[in-house]
Design a protein around this motif. Structure first.
Motif, PDB file in Angstrom:
ATOM      1  N   LEU A 188       0.829  -1.202   0.000  1.00 23.39           N
ATOM      2  CA  LEU A 188       0.000   0.000   0.000  1.00 23.39           C
ATOM      3  C   LEU A 188       0.868   1.258   0.000  1.00 23.39           C
ATOM      4  O   LEU A 188       0.521   2.253  -0.640  1.00 23.39           O
ATOM      5  CB  LEU A 188      -0.929   0.002   1.215  1.00 23.39           C
ATOM      6  CG  LEU A 188      -1.877   1.199   1.343  1.00 23.39           C
ATOM      7  CD1 LEU A 188      -2.792   1.295   0.122  1.00 23.39           C
ATOM      8  CD2 LEU A 188      -2.712   1.098   2.616  1.00 23.39           C
ATOM      9  N   TYR A 189       1.989   1.217   0.706  1.00 23.50           N
ATOM     10  CA  TYR A 189       2.910   2.356   0.717  1.00 23.50           C
ATOM     11  C   TYR A 189       3.392   2.669  -0.706  1.00 23.50           C
ATOM     12  O   TYR A 189       3.451   3.836  -1.114  1.00 23.50           O
ATOM     13  CB  TYR A 189       4.099   2.058   1.625  1.00 23.50           C
ATOM     14  CG  TYR A 189       5.210   3.085   1.517  1.00 23.50           C
ATOM     15  CD1 TYR A 189       5.114   4.317   2.153  1.00 23.50           C
ATOM     16  CD2 TYR A 189       6.352   2.811   0.763  1.00 23.50           C
ATOM     17  CE1 TYR A 189       6.130   5.254   2.045  1.00 23.50           C
ATOM     18  CE2 TYR A 189       7.372   3.743   0.645  1.00 23.50           C
ATOM     19  CZ  TYR A 189       7.252   4.965   1.290  1.00 23.50           C
ATOM     20  OH  TYR A 189       8.264   5.892   1.170  1.00 23.50           O
ATOM     21  N   GLY A 190       3.730   1.609  -1.467  1.00 20.33           N
ATOM     22  CA  GLY A 190       4.167   1.816  -2.857  1.00 20.33           C
ATOM     23  C   GLY A 190       3.077   2.435  -3.708  1.00 20.33           C
ATOM     24  O   GLY A 190       3.341   3.331  -4.521  1.00 20.33           O
ATOM     25  N   ALA A 191       1.836   1.966  -3.511  1.00 17.91           N
ATOM     26  CA  ALA A 191       0.721   2.520  -4.280  1.00 17.91           C
ATOM     27  C   ALA A 191       0.464   3.974  -3.909  1.00 17.91           C
ATOM     28  O   ALA A 191       0.257   4.833  -4.773  1.00 17.91           O
ATOM     29  CB  ALA A 191      -0.537   1.679  -4.052  1.00 17.91           C
ATOM     30  N   MET A 192       0.465   4.270  -2.609  1.00 21.06           N
ATOM     31  CA  MET A 192       0.198   5.635  -2.159  1.00 21.06           C
ATOM     32  C   MET A 192       1.301   6.590  -2.613  1.00 21.06           C
ATOM     33  O   MET A 192       1.043   7.768  -2.898  1.00 21.06           O
ATOM     34  CB  MET A 192       0.074   5.671  -0.636  1.00 21.06           C
ATOM     35  CG  MET A 192      -1.123   4.909  -0.083  1.00 21.06           C
ATOM     36  SD  MET A 192      -2.707   5.495  -0.742  1.00 21.06           S
ATOM     37  CE  MET A 192      -2.780   7.138  -0.038  1.00 21.06           C
ATOM     38  N   LYS A 193       2.518   6.103  -2.703  1.00 20.80           N
ATOM     39  CA  LYS A 193       3.632   6.924  -3.177  1.00 20.80           C
ATOM     40  C   LYS A 193       3.393   7.362  -4.617  1.00 20.80           C
ATOM     41  O   LYS A 193       3.627   8.518  -4.986  1.00 20.80           O
ATOM     42  CB  LYS A 193       4.932   6.131  -3.067  1.00 20.80           C
ATOM     43  CG  LYS A 193       6.187   6.938  -3.390  1.00 20.80           C
ATOM     44  CD  LYS A 193       7.436   6.088  -3.160  1.00 20.80           C
ATOM     45  CE  LYS A 193       8.691   6.879  -3.491  1.00 20.80           C
ATOM     46  NZ  LYS A 193       9.923   6.065  -3.286  1.00 20.80           N
ATOM     47  N   GLU A 194       2.902   6.434  -5.451  1.00 18.21           N
ATOM     48  CA  GLU A 194       2.586   6.779  -6.836  1.00 18.21           C
ATOM     49  C   GLU A 194       1.376   7.702  -6.910  1.00 18.21           C
ATOM     50  O   GLU A 194       1.328   8.614  -7.743  1.00 18.21           O
ATOM     51  CB  GLU A 194       2.315   5.502  -7.643  1.00 18.21           C
ATOM     52  CG  GLU A 194       3.544   4.654  -7.917  1.00 18.21           C
ATOM     53  CD  GLU A 194       4.565   5.380  -8.775  1.00 18.21           C
ATOM     54  OE1 GLU A 194       4.168   6.112  -9.698  1.00 18.21           O
ATOM     55  OE2 GLU A 194       5.771   5.222  -8.505  1.00 18.21           O
ATOM     56  N   ILE A 195       0.402   7.474  -6.050  1.00 19.48           N
ATOM     57  CA  ILE A 195      -0.805   8.310  -6.040  1.00 19.48           C
ATOM     58  C   ILE A 195      -0.450   9.753  -5.725  1.00 19.48           C
ATOM     59  O   ILE A 195      -0.952  10.691  -6.344  1.00 19.48           O
ATOM     60  CB  ILE A 195      -1.835   7.764  -5.032  1.00 19.48           C
ATOM     61  CG1 ILE A 195      -2.430   6.450  -5.543  1.00 19.48           C
ATOM     62  CG2 ILE A 195      -2.956   8.782  -4.796  1.00 19.48           C
ATOM     63  CD1 ILE A 195      -3.279   5.730  -4.536  1.00 19.48           C
ATOM     64  N   ARG A 196       0.446   9.941  -4.750  1.00 20.89           N
ATOM     65  CA  ARG A 196       0.820  11.301  -4.353  1.00 20.89           C
ATOM     66  C   ARG A 196       1.521  12.064  -5.471  1.00 20.89           C
ATOM     67  O   ARG A 196       1.500  13.295  -5.493  1.00 20.89           O
ATOM     68  CB  ARG A 196       1.710  11.259  -3.105  1.00 20.89           C
ATOM     69  CG  ARG A 196       0.938  10.991  -1.810  1.00 20.89           C
ATOM     70  CD  ARG A 196       1.796  11.274  -0.594  1.00 20.89           C
ATOM     71  NE  ARG A 196       2.911  10.340  -0.493  1.00 20.89           N
ATOM     72  CZ  ARG A 196       2.851   9.186   0.166  1.00 20.89           C
ATOM     73  NH1 ARG A 196       1.733   8.843   0.784  1.00 20.89           N
ATOM     74  NH2 ARG A 196       3.895   8.392   0.222  1.00 20.89           N
ATOM     75  N   LYS A 197       2.141  11.343  -6.408  1.00 20.68           N
ATOM     76  CA  LYS A 197       2.820  12.004  -7.527  1.00 20.68           C
ATOM     77  C   LYS A 197       1.833  12.721  -8.437  1.00 20.68           C
ATOM     78  O   LYS A 197       2.185  13.699  -9.104  1.00 20.68           O
ATOM     79  CB  LYS A 197       3.614  10.979  -8.350  1.00 20.68           C
ATOM     80  CG  LYS A 197       4.837  10.414  -7.638  1.00 20.68           C
ATOM     81  CD  LYS A 197       5.552   9.412  -8.528  1.00 20.68           C
ATOM     82  CE  LYS A 197       6.771   8.813  -7.833  1.00 20.68           C
ATOM     83  NZ  LYS A 197       7.451   7.810  -8.701  1.00 20.68           N
ATOM     84  N   THR A 198       0.607  12.237  -8.513  1.00 17.67           N
ATOM     85  CA  THR A 198      -0.377  12.819  -9.426  1.00 17.67           C
ATOM     86  C   THR A 198      -1.543  13.504  -8.721  1.00 17.67           C
ATOM     87  O   THR A 198      -2.235  14.321  -9.330  1.00 17.67           O
ATOM     88  CB  THR A 198      -0.960  11.719 -10.345  1.00 17.67           C
ATOM     89  OG1 THR A 198      -1.571  10.695  -9.539  1.00 17.67           O
ATOM     90  CG2 THR A 198       0.126  11.095 -11.204  1.00 17.67           C
ATOM     91  N   SER A 199      -1.761  13.185  -7.450  1.00 16.85           N
ATOM     92  CA  SER A 199      -2.946  13.727  -6.772  1.00 16.85           C
ATOM     93  C   SER A 199      -2.704  15.074  -6.109  1.00 16.85           C
ATOM     94  O   SER A 199      -3.659  15.796  -5.807  1.00 16.85           O
ATOM     95  CB  SER A 199      -3.442  12.737  -5.714  1.00 16.85           C
ATOM     96  OG  SER A 199      -2.485  12.572  -4.680  1.00 16.85           O
ATOM     97  N   GLY A 200      -1.434  15.422  -5.870  1.00 15.30           N
ATOM     98  CA  GLY A 200      -1.149  16.679  -5.191  1.00 15.30           C
ATOM     99  C   GLY A 200      -1.707  16.651  -3.777  1.00 15.30           C
ATOM    100  O   GLY A 200      -1.490  15.712  -3.013  1.00 15.30           O
ATOM    101  N   ASP A 201      -2.466  17.686  -3.422  1.00 14.05           N
ATOM    102  CA  ASP A 201      -3.060  17.779  -2.086  1.00 14.05           C
ATOM    103  C   ASP A 201      -4.480  17.208  -2.040  1.00 14.05           C
ATOM    104  O   ASP A 201      -5.184  17.366  -1.037  1.00 14.05           O
ATOM    105  CB  ASP A 201      -3.094  19.244  -1.623  1.00 14.05           C
ATOM    106  CG  ASP A 201      -1.696  19.834  -1.484  1.00 14.05           C
ATOM    107  OD1 ASP A 201      -0.772  19.066  -1.166  1.00 14.05           O
ATOM    108  OD2 ASP A 201      -1.528  21.050  -1.712  1.00 14.05           O
TER     109      ASP A 201
END
Length: 305
Positions: free
Chosen positions: A131-144
């Motif tokens: 999940l950490y790996g997925a959330m790391k990628e999500i943060r790259k495109t989701s911003g805040d």
């Protein structure tokens, strides 16, 4: 500027984690006789299959355009994401519910419970890593953007599925841990059966949410709202454009199709008008590299002079 391109790393993280988890859970289920553990093992096996489906979809999406698919195969990832959701629902969720009902009818005591609890604990650690790996990628495109808002608005089906699976897995592991622990404390195997059913219901609910989001992608969603708005603002700010009459954006896998109907400022010739349109299209594709197709129609609004 965020794009729709994502790394395959979250999928490989999830595949590696779920492969190890599935093997450990099956061994623990056979060793302890826990229905909740068996449900979790089936869930992890389904997750492994799901990640293979996603990888196949991403590979097929890279096929070049041909006569039968002039805009390429980008949207095939949505088909495989839907297959993942169905597999999660039936193989993961429905099977677990059926297994739990069977254990309710014929409850059996657990053995070597410490093994089951140990495996569940290790599984939580591995799923957290995935999940950490997925959330790391999500943060790259989701911003805040908050996670649930991202989940509703994202067009990245493979990342949505991986994140949804990992969250379901962590919640399911927690339910299974509680069920096994209650079985030990009370000596009543009914708790294990109830935990099995709870895990199944959880997986089915998550699968329904994923299916709903992927359905929108399959039927043809626009770009993410903030991307659509930014493209429109960019076009309006161009000196060649007087007014945007209509703007259509369509997410095509990791790429975008943009169609613009706009009133242009007067140009000295037809050749100059074409050059002005080409300039606007080029600036759009420079700012948003994922815009693979850009169709621009100069027009007048109905009733305009």
């Amino acid at each position: 500027m965020a794009t729709q391109d994502t790394s395959n790393k979250p999928i490989f993280y999830a595949l590696g984690a779920n492969g190890g988890i599935a093997a450990a859970k099956f061994a623990a289920a056979l060793y302890t006789g826990s229905g909740a553990m068996l449900a979790e093992a089936i869930h992890s096996l389904a997750d492994c299959t799901n990640q293979l489906f996603l990888l196949r979809g991403l590979k097929e999406a890279k096929k070049p355009p041909d006569e039968s698919h002039p805009m390429g195969y980008g949207r095939v990832v949505y088909f495989w994401a839907m297959m993942v959701a169905l597999l999660l629902f039936f193989l993961g969720g429905a099977f677990s519910v059926m297994q739990g009902i069977e254990h309710l009818r014929d409850p059996e005591p657990l053995s070597n419970v410490h093994v089951a609890l140990g495996v569940l604990g290790v599984s939580v650690a591995l799923e957290s890593f995935s999940l950490y790996g997925a959330m790391k990628e999500i943060r790259k495109t989701s911003g805040d953007k908050p996670f649930f808002r991202w989940f509703r608005e994202t067009r990245q089906s493979e990342l949505l599925v991986v994140a949804g699976e990992d969250i379901a897995a962590l919640c399911g592991l927690s339910l299974a841990f509680i069920a096994v622990l209650l079985t030990v404390v009370t000596g009543n195997p009914i708790w294990d059966a109830c935990g099995t059913i709870a895990v199944g219901v959880l997986l089915m609910v998550v699968a329904i949410f994923i299916t709903h989001e992927v359905k929108g992608m399959i039927t043809g969603e626009s770009a993410a709202p903030e991307v659509h708005a930014a493209i429109k603002a960019h076009i309006l700010a161009r000196p060649e454009v007087d007014h945007v009459i209509h703007l259509i954006t369509v997410q095509w896998g990791s790429q975008l199709m943009v169609a613009v109907q706009a009133r242009m400022h007067a140009q000295p010739s037809d050749h100059a008008l074409v050059e002005a349109i080409n300039t606007v299209e080029e600036t759009i594709q420079q700012r948003w590299p994922t815009v693979k197709w850009c169709f621009f129609e100069p027009d007048f609004e109905p009733g305009a002079d």
